[in-house]
Design a protein around this motif. Sequence first.
Motif, short mmCIF file in Angstrom:
data_model
loop_
_atom_site.label_atom_id
_atom_site.label_comp_id
_atom_site.label_asym_id
_atom_site.label_seq_id
_atom_site.Cartn_x
_atom_site.Cartn_y
_atom_site.Cartn_z
N ARG A 69 0.84 -1.20 0.00
CA ARG A 69 0.00 0.00 0.00
C ARG A 69 0.87 1.25 0.00
O ARG A 69 1.82 1.35 0.76
N HIS A 70 0.52 2.23 -0.85
CA HIS A 70 1.29 3.46 -0.89
C HIS A 70 0.79 4.48 0.13
O HIS A 70 1.45 5.50 0.36
N VAL A 71 -0.35 4.20 0.72
CA VAL A 71 -0.86 5.00 1.84
C VAL A 71 -1.23 4.02 2.95
O VAL A 71 -1.94 3.05 2.70
N PRO A 72 -0.75 4.24 4.18
CA PRO A 72 -1.10 3.32 5.26
C PRO A 72 -2.61 3.21 5.43
O PRO A 72 -3.35 4.17 5.21
N ASN A 73 -3.08 2.01 5.83
CA ASN A 73 -4.52 1.84 6.05
C ASN A 73 -4.93 2.56 7.34
O ASN A 73 -4.07 3.02 8.11
N ASP A 111 6.61 8.82 4.34
CA ASP A 111 5.88 9.90 3.65
C ASP A 111 4.72 10.37 4.53
O ASP A 111 4.50 11.58 4.70
N PHE A 112 3.97 9.41 5.06
CA PHE A 112 2.81 9.75 5.89
C PHE A 112 3.25 10.50 7.15
O PHE A 112 2.66 11.52 7.51
N ALA A 162 -3.55 5.25 12.43
CA ALA A 162 -3.81 5.54 13.84
C ALA A 162 -2.57 5.26 14.69
O ALA A 162 -2.23 6.04 15.59
N ALA A 163 -1.87 4.15 14.40
CA ALA A 163 -0.66 3.80 15.15
C ALA A 163 0.44 4.84 14.91
O ALA A 163 1.13 5.25 15.85
N LEU A 164 0.59 5.27 13.66
CA LEU A 164 1.61 6.27 13.34
C LEU A 164 1.28 7.62 13.97
O LEU A 164 2.18 8.32 14.44
#
Length: 202
Positions: free
Chosen positions: A30-34, A66-67, A39-41
């Motif tokens: 995934r290029h964007v975390p789910n 990135d996120f 939430a964890a990040l």
Amino acid sequence: MSVSAEALAKSRQTISSYEDYAEQYDAIVRHVPNPREQAALRRLVVIAGTGGQILEVGSGAGYDADFLEGLGVKVRRTDATKRFLELQAARGKHGELLDLLTDGLGGPYDAVLALAVLIHVPRDQTDQVLAKIAGSLRPGGAFLVSMRNGDGETSGEYHTVYWRRDDFAARIESAGLVLIRDDFNIGRNNEEWNTFLAVRPS
């Protein structure tokens, strides 16, 4: 404690496999975390603080970094696989080569991130690696790590070590960190994962 020849051999085999697989991995990850990962990040960033410095070990293709950067923290992107760093560089992102078993980590950091990375650390090196991570954190700094849930280990192309939740939580605490949260989830291919958030006492 030194790194055994057997542990190094297992680690080198895994790194070599990722060198060959990096582009395929980049295509499927995934290029964007789910939402659960986001939430964890976000919890990690709350502890690190705006403008905080986060060490990410095993950045891979770099999308978690990135996120995180989008949330206002600075990320030191590192990986033991050169090809992953090249893929990040092609996107204009700088990463550094770092081997968790043999290299110093620097610091102190406001947080350390290791998602789906320590699963490749040989069991007899786990305490040493966790102590190294704990030592790289500032007092009050956070550590976010995800591990495969289960027993034993698998060899072959990718050496993977499985840990039961309570056993790995005990290892975290033995490293001098305080566990403040853990979550269980089912990932791709029905793989079971535990994610732990811990802090170094102030």
